[in-house]
Design an enzyme around this catalytic site. Sequence first.
Site, PDB file in Angstrom:
ATOM      1  N   ASN A   1       0.837  -1.197   0.000  1.00 43.54           N
ATOM      2  CA  ASN A   1       0.000   0.000   0.000  1.00 43.54           C
ATOM      3  C   ASN A   1       0.875   1.251   0.000  1.00 43.54           C
ATOM      4  O   ASN A   1       1.968   1.274   0.564  1.00 43.54           O
ATOM      5  CB  ASN A   1      -1.010   0.000   1.149  1.00 43.54           C
ATOM      6  N   ILE A   2       0.358   2.271  -0.687  1.00 47.71           N
ATOM      7  CA  ILE A   2       1.080   3.521  -0.844  1.00 47.71           C
ATOM      8  C   ILE A   2       0.109   4.651  -0.515  1.00 47.71           C
ATOM      9  O   ILE A   2      -0.868   4.863  -1.232  1.00 47.71           O
ATOM     10  CB  ILE A   2       1.619   3.673  -2.284  1.00 47.71           C
ATOM     11  N   GLU A   3       0.385   5.346   0.600  1.00 43.52           N
ATOM     12  CA  GLU A   3      -0.502   6.415   1.049  1.00 43.52           C
ATOM     13  C   GLU A   3      -0.061   7.765   0.505  1.00 43.52           C
ATOM     14  O   GLU A   3       1.084   7.951   0.094  1.00 43.52           O
ATOM     15  CB  GLU A   3      -0.517   6.471   2.580  1.00 43.52           C
TER      16      GLU A   3
ATOM     17  N   CYS B   1      -4.138   0.670  -2.451  1.00 38.74           N
ATOM     18  CA  CYS B   1      -3.944  -0.532  -1.634  1.00 38.74           C
ATOM     19  C   CYS B   1      -2.994  -1.515  -2.303  1.00 38.74           C
ATOM     20  O   CYS B   1      -2.821  -1.517  -3.530  1.00 38.74           O
ATOM     21  CB  CYS B   1      -5.286  -1.212  -1.392  1.00 38.74           C
TER      22      CYS B   1
ATOM     23  N   GLU C   1      -3.265  -4.723  -2.897  1.00 38.74           N
ATOM     24  CA  GLU C   1      -3.873  -5.623  -3.869  1.00 38.74           C
ATOM     25  C   GLU C   1      -3.972  -4.963  -5.244  1.00 38.74           C
ATOM     26  O   GLU C   1      -3.638  -5.556  -6.264  1.00 38.74           O
ATOM     27  CB  GLU C   1      -5.285  -6.043  -3.415  1.00 38.74           C
TER      28      GLU C   1
ATOM     29  N   CYS D   1     -10.801  -2.690  -3.472  1.00 40.73           N
ATOM     30  CA  CYS D   1      -9.982  -3.812  -3.959  1.00 40.73           C
ATOM     31  C   CYS D   1     -10.858  -4.968  -4.421  1.00 40.73           C
ATOM     32  O   CYS D   1     -10.574  -5.605  -5.426  1.00 40.73           O
ATOM     33  CB  CYS D   1      -9.009  -4.271  -2.883  1.00 40.73           C
TER      34      CYS D   1
END
Length: 135
Positions: A42-44, A53, A55, A89
């Site tokens: 995940n990359i915020e 997310c 996935e 997702c």
Amino acid sequence: MMKDQLIEEAKQIRENAHVPYSKFRVGAALLTKSGKVYKGCNIENAAYSVSCCAERVAIFKAISAGDTEFKEIAVAADTKRPVPPCGSCRQVMSEFFDGSVNIHLSNLNADTKTITMEELLPFSFKLSDLDKKEN
């Protein structure tokens, strides 16, 4: 590739997650029918709605590389129960996975749950729902 190996790949990639806000690391490892594994974390972003997310990162990496036939995916996070995918997702997964694709959910305590795409999101919105019917 065995289920346990795929889960381990998901646990390892979660360490690369960019989570300065939630501190909630998630990893995903997606196995294609050809045997290739695509991993995502995940990359915020400060603008939360543009975060992505694990996935979806793994799925989008595979799609962008031209791989579109999937066998199974593993998802791992530091949760009390095996981590379930969010609604966004699930919708993306339903677009690219047929109903029989196995989804292995896990946590860092080795608790796992395996379900199919159909079990994860029955009666999902599909491309065929966009077909216009003229009256």
